[in-house]
Design a protein around this motif. Structure first.
Motif, PDB file in Angstrom:
ATOM      1  N   LEU A 160     -26.253 -16.515  36.045  1.00 30.53           N
ATOM      2  CA  LEU A 160     -26.639 -15.775  34.839  1.00 30.53           C
ATOM      3  C   LEU A 160     -25.476 -15.712  33.842  1.00 30.53           C
ATOM      4  CD1 LEU A 160     -28.746 -12.764  36.206  1.00 30.53           C
ATOM      5  CD2 LEU A 160     -29.526 -14.588  34.683  1.00 30.53           C
ATOM      6  N   ILE A 161     -24.283 -15.437  34.351  1.00 27.17           N
ATOM      7  CA  ILE A 161     -23.100 -15.397  33.480  1.00 27.17           C
ATOM      8  C   ILE A 161     -22.884 -16.749  32.823  1.00 27.17           C
ATOM      9  CG2 ILE A 161     -20.580 -15.177  33.453  1.00 27.17           C
ATOM     10  CD1 ILE A 161     -20.892 -13.083  35.681  1.00 27.17           C
ATOM     11  N   LEU A 162     -23.021 -17.806  33.605  1.00 30.79           N
ATOM     12  CA  LEU A 162     -22.861 -19.157  33.071  1.00 30.79           C
ATOM     13  C   LEU A 162     -23.872 -19.408  31.953  1.00 30.79           C
ATOM     14  CD1 LEU A 162     -21.471 -21.908  33.247  1.00 30.79           C
ATOM     15  CD2 LEU A 162     -23.089 -22.545  35.049  1.00 30.79           C
ATOM     16  N   ILE A 220     -15.420 -21.564  26.575  1.00 24.89           N
ATOM     17  CA  ILE A 220     -15.441 -22.869  27.269  1.00 24.89           C
ATOM     18  C   ILE A 220     -14.672 -22.782  28.585  1.00 24.89           C
ATOM     19  CG2 ILE A 220     -14.604 -25.252  27.153  1.00 24.89           C
ATOM     20  CD1 ILE A 220     -15.248 -25.162  24.123  1.00 24.89           C
ATOM     21  N   VAL A 221     -13.513 -22.138  28.565  1.00 24.71           N
ATOM     22  CA  VAL A 221     -12.720 -21.992  29.804  1.00 24.71           C
ATOM     23  C   VAL A 221     -13.466 -21.113  30.805  1.00 24.71           C
ATOM     24  CG1 VAL A 221     -10.577 -21.101  30.789  1.00 24.71           C
ATOM     25  CG2 VAL A 221     -10.524 -22.380  28.646  1.00 24.71           C
ATOM     26  N   ARG A 222     -14.139 -20.073  30.320  1.00 18.93           N
ATOM     27  CA  ARG A 222     -14.926 -19.220  31.213  1.00 18.93           C
ATOM     28  C   ARG A 222     -16.083 -20.004  31.844  1.00 18.93           C
ATOM     29  NH1 ARG A 222     -13.969 -14.174  33.535  1.00 18.93           N
ATOM     30  NH2 ARG A 222     -12.917 -12.793  32.073  1.00 18.93           N
ATOM     31  N   VAL A 223     -16.712 -20.884  31.050  1.00 18.31           N
ATOM     32  CA  VAL A 223     -17.766 -21.745  31.592  1.00 18.31           C
ATOM     33  C   VAL A 223     -17.199 -22.628  32.700  1.00 18.31           C
ATOM     34  CG1 VAL A 223     -19.223 -23.751  31.076  1.00 18.31           C
ATOM     35  CG2 VAL A 223     -19.271 -21.760  29.565  1.00 18.31           C
ATOM     36  N   ALA A 224     -16.040 -23.232  32.438  1.00 25.27           N
ATOM     37  CA  ALA A 224     -15.391 -24.067  33.461  1.00 25.27           C
ATOM     38  C   ALA A 224     -15.077 -23.244  34.707  1.00 25.27           C
ATOM     39  CB  ALA A 224     -14.112 -24.676  32.890  1.00 25.27           C
ATOM     40  N   GLU A 225     -14.693 -21.987  34.508  1.00 28.72           N
ATOM     41  CA  GLU A 225     -14.389 -21.097  35.639  1.00 28.72           C
ATOM     42  C   GLU A 225     -15.610 -20.894  36.527  1.00 28.72           C
ATOM     43  OE1 GLU A 225     -13.709 -16.311  36.262  1.00 28.72           O
ATOM     44  OE2 GLU A 225     -12.855 -17.255  34.466  1.00 28.72           O
ATOM     45  N   PHE A 226     -16.758 -20.619  35.913  1.00 28.41           N
ATOM     46  CA  PHE A 226     -17.955 -20.354  36.712  1.00 28.41           C
ATOM     47  C   PHE A 226     -18.576 -21.624  37.268  1.00 28.41           C
ATOM     48  CE2 PHE A 226     -17.509 -16.310  34.526  1.00 28.41           C
ATOM     49  CZ  PHE A 226     -17.783 -15.428  35.564  1.00 28.41           C
ATOM     50  N   ILE A 227     -18.378 -22.747  36.591  1.00 30.57           N
ATOM     51  CA  ILE A 227     -18.820 -24.021  37.166  1.00 30.57           C
ATOM     52  C   ILE A 227     -17.987 -24.336  38.404  1.00 30.57           C
ATOM     53  CG2 ILE A 227     -18.857 -26.522  36.799  1.00 30.57           C
ATOM     54  CD1 ILE A 227     -19.685 -26.005  33.920  1.00 30.57           C
ATOM     55  N   GLY A 228     -16.691 -24.049  38.338  1.00 29.36           N
ATOM     56  CA  GLY A 228     -15.809 -24.284  39.483  1.00 29.36           C
ATOM     57  C   GLY A 228     -16.111 -23.387  40.668  1.00 29.36           C
ATOM     58  N   GLY A 229     -16.738 -22.240  40.412  1.00 31.27           N
ATOM     59  CA  GLY A 229     -17.131 -21.350  41.501  1.00 31.27           C
ATOM     60  C   GLY A 229     -15.968 -20.562  42.080  1.00 31.27           C
ATOM     61  N   PHE A 230     -16.254 -19.879  43.181  1.00 26.43           N
ATOM     62  CA  PHE A 230     -15.274 -18.995  43.793  1.00 26.43           C
ATOM     63  C   PHE A 230     -14.067 -19.733  44.362  1.00 26.43           C
ATOM     64  CE2 PHE A 230     -19.321 -16.675  44.016  1.00 26.43           C
ATOM     65  CZ  PHE A 230     -18.955 -15.518  43.345  1.00 26.43           C
ATOM     66  N   ASP A 231     -14.235 -21.035  44.617  1.00 29.87           N
ATOM     67  CA  ASP A 231     -13.119 -21.818  45.154  1.00 29.87           C
ATOM     68  C   ASP A 231     -12.426 -22.650  44.078  1.00 29.87           C
ATOM     69  OD1 ASP A 231     -13.506 -20.944  47.813  1.00 29.87           O
ATOM     70  OD2 ASP A 231     -15.156 -22.380  48.061  1.00 29.87           O
ATOM     71  N   GLY A 232     -12.825 -22.463  42.821  1.00 26.83           N
ATOM     72  CA  GLY A 232     -12.243 -23.243  41.736  1.00 26.83           C
ATOM     73  C   GLY A 232     -10.821 -22.817  41.399  1.00 26.83           C
ATOM     74  N   ARG A 233     -10.095 -23.703  40.761  1.00 32.22           N
ATOM     75  CA  ARG A 233      -8.690 -23.459  40.422  1.00 32.22           C
ATOM     76  C   ARG A 233      -8.532 -22.287  39.451  1.00 32.22           C
ATOM     77  NH1 ARG A 233      -3.744 -25.813  40.485  1.00 32.22           N
ATOM     78  NH2 ARG A 233      -2.401 -25.437  38.682  1.00 32.22           N
ATOM     79  N   ILE A 234      -9.416 -22.208  38.453  1.00 34.03           N
ATOM     80  CA  ILE A 234      -9.267 -21.179  37.426  1.00 34.03           C
ATOM     81  C   ILE A 234      -9.409 -19.786  38.020  1.00 34.03           C
ATOM     82  CG2 ILE A 234     -10.264 -20.234  35.300  1.00 34.03           C
ATOM     83  CD1 ILE A 234     -11.045 -23.066  34.518  1.00 34.03           C
ATOM     84  N   LEU A 235     -10.406 -19.602  38.872  1.00 37.98           N
ATOM     85  CA  LEU A 235     -10.647 -18.285  39.462  1.00 37.98           C
ATOM     86  C   LEU A 235      -9.538 -17.870  40.418  1.00 37.98           C
ATOM     87  CD1 LEU A 235     -12.879 -16.132  39.248  1.00 37.98           C
ATOM     88  CD2 LEU A 235     -13.854 -17.045  41.345  1.00 37.98           C
TER      89      LEU A 235
END
Length: 292
Positions: A160-162, A220-235
């Protein structure tokens, strides 16, 4: 007695790192000063359409305050500060964006340039602010679900956030296009009011572009964060939050502290009053003619 590894495990349940107390305090203070400054400016100039930006600033202050509280909790980390900072830092930019949309409307009205706009003034604020509010509530609902202990609810919240962030980017893209078209048309066909030295419309359109770019980069960076998921680099790395969220949003707040569009607000109010006067005169004339 708890060990350092216990502390690490405790923080990884929510943040995936130990949130910086210094960073949270610095930005809570920065947003606090800017927000108080905006309150003074709004009161002085009666620019009530800046209230969404003011509320967004309050959200940022409370959000970073909550991050500071999480950092100070050490081993007794609780869910409440994490949820507060997640929700408020997520949705605050939508409130800042709402004010930016209304600034363009006032610039258009002030220079008497409605005929040059892709979207008429009566629809400009309605379309963009309504879409922005929709994005706000989608992200807010998603953030609430992400705080759930249920894995499927948290995943739905992330989606939903995405979706809310993508909607915000689409809205912004269209808004920037509307702004650019108006800018180019006004430059090619200046109105009488566009020559008014008290209405530096070019400068403030560039201010609008700059603040839009900052919010767009953040989204855009927030979108990349949620696409990367809980194991993503940004998060997993707090530095991204500060570089691509805290800094751009603080810059938006400070930019409007320095370049405050009070002149456009006054001229827009005058244009509304003049327009109502003209409409009333026309209506009165029609009534007179019909009575004859």
């Amino acid at each position: 007695m708890s060990s350092d590894s216990d502390t690490t495990v405790n923080y990884y349940k929510y943040y995936h790192y130990h949130p910086s107390l210094a960073g949270a305090c610095v930005f809570a203070a920065l947003f606090g000063v800017s927000t108080i400054w905006h309150l003074i400016q709004i009161t002085k100039h009666r620019t009530w359409y800046f209230i969404p930006l003011l509320v967004g600033g309050i959200f940022e202050v409370v959000g970073y305050g909550a991050r500071g509280a999480s950092s100070a909790q050490m081993l007794n980390l609780t869910l409440a500060p994490y949820v507060i900072q997640t929700l408020l830092l997520l949705v605050a930019p939508a409130l800042l964006a709402a004010t930016i949309y209304m600034i363009l409307g006032r610039i258009i009205m002030s220079v008497d340039g409605e005929s040059l706009s892709l979207v008429k003034k009566r629809w400009l604020t309605k379309i963009f602010v309504t879409s922005d509010v929709l994005s706000f509530f989608i992200q807010l609902g998603g953030g609430g679900l992400m705080a759930s202990s249920d894995a499927s609810s948290a995943k739905l919240g992330s989606h939903l956030i995405l979706g809310g962030l993508l909607l915000q980017i689409i809205i912004f893209g269209f808004f920037i296009a509307v702004s650019l078209v108006f800018h180019l048309r006004l430059r090619a066909m200046p109105t009488s009011q566009s020559h008014n030295p008290s209405l530096p419309w070019k400068k403030f359109l560039y201010v609008v572009y700059s603040t839009c770019a900052l919010i767009m980069i953040r989204s855009i960076v927030r979108v990349a964060e949620f696409i990367g998921g809980f194991d993503g680099r940004i998060l997993k790395h707090e530095v991204y939050l500060y570089v691509f969220d805290a800094v751009p949003m603080a810059a938006v707040m400070v930019i409007f502290n320095i370049w405050y569009p009070s002149n456009f607000s006054k001229q827009a109010r005058k244009a509304i009053v003049d327009g109502e006067s003209v409409d009333s005169s026309v209506e009165f004339s029609n009534v007179e003619l019909q009575s004859k």
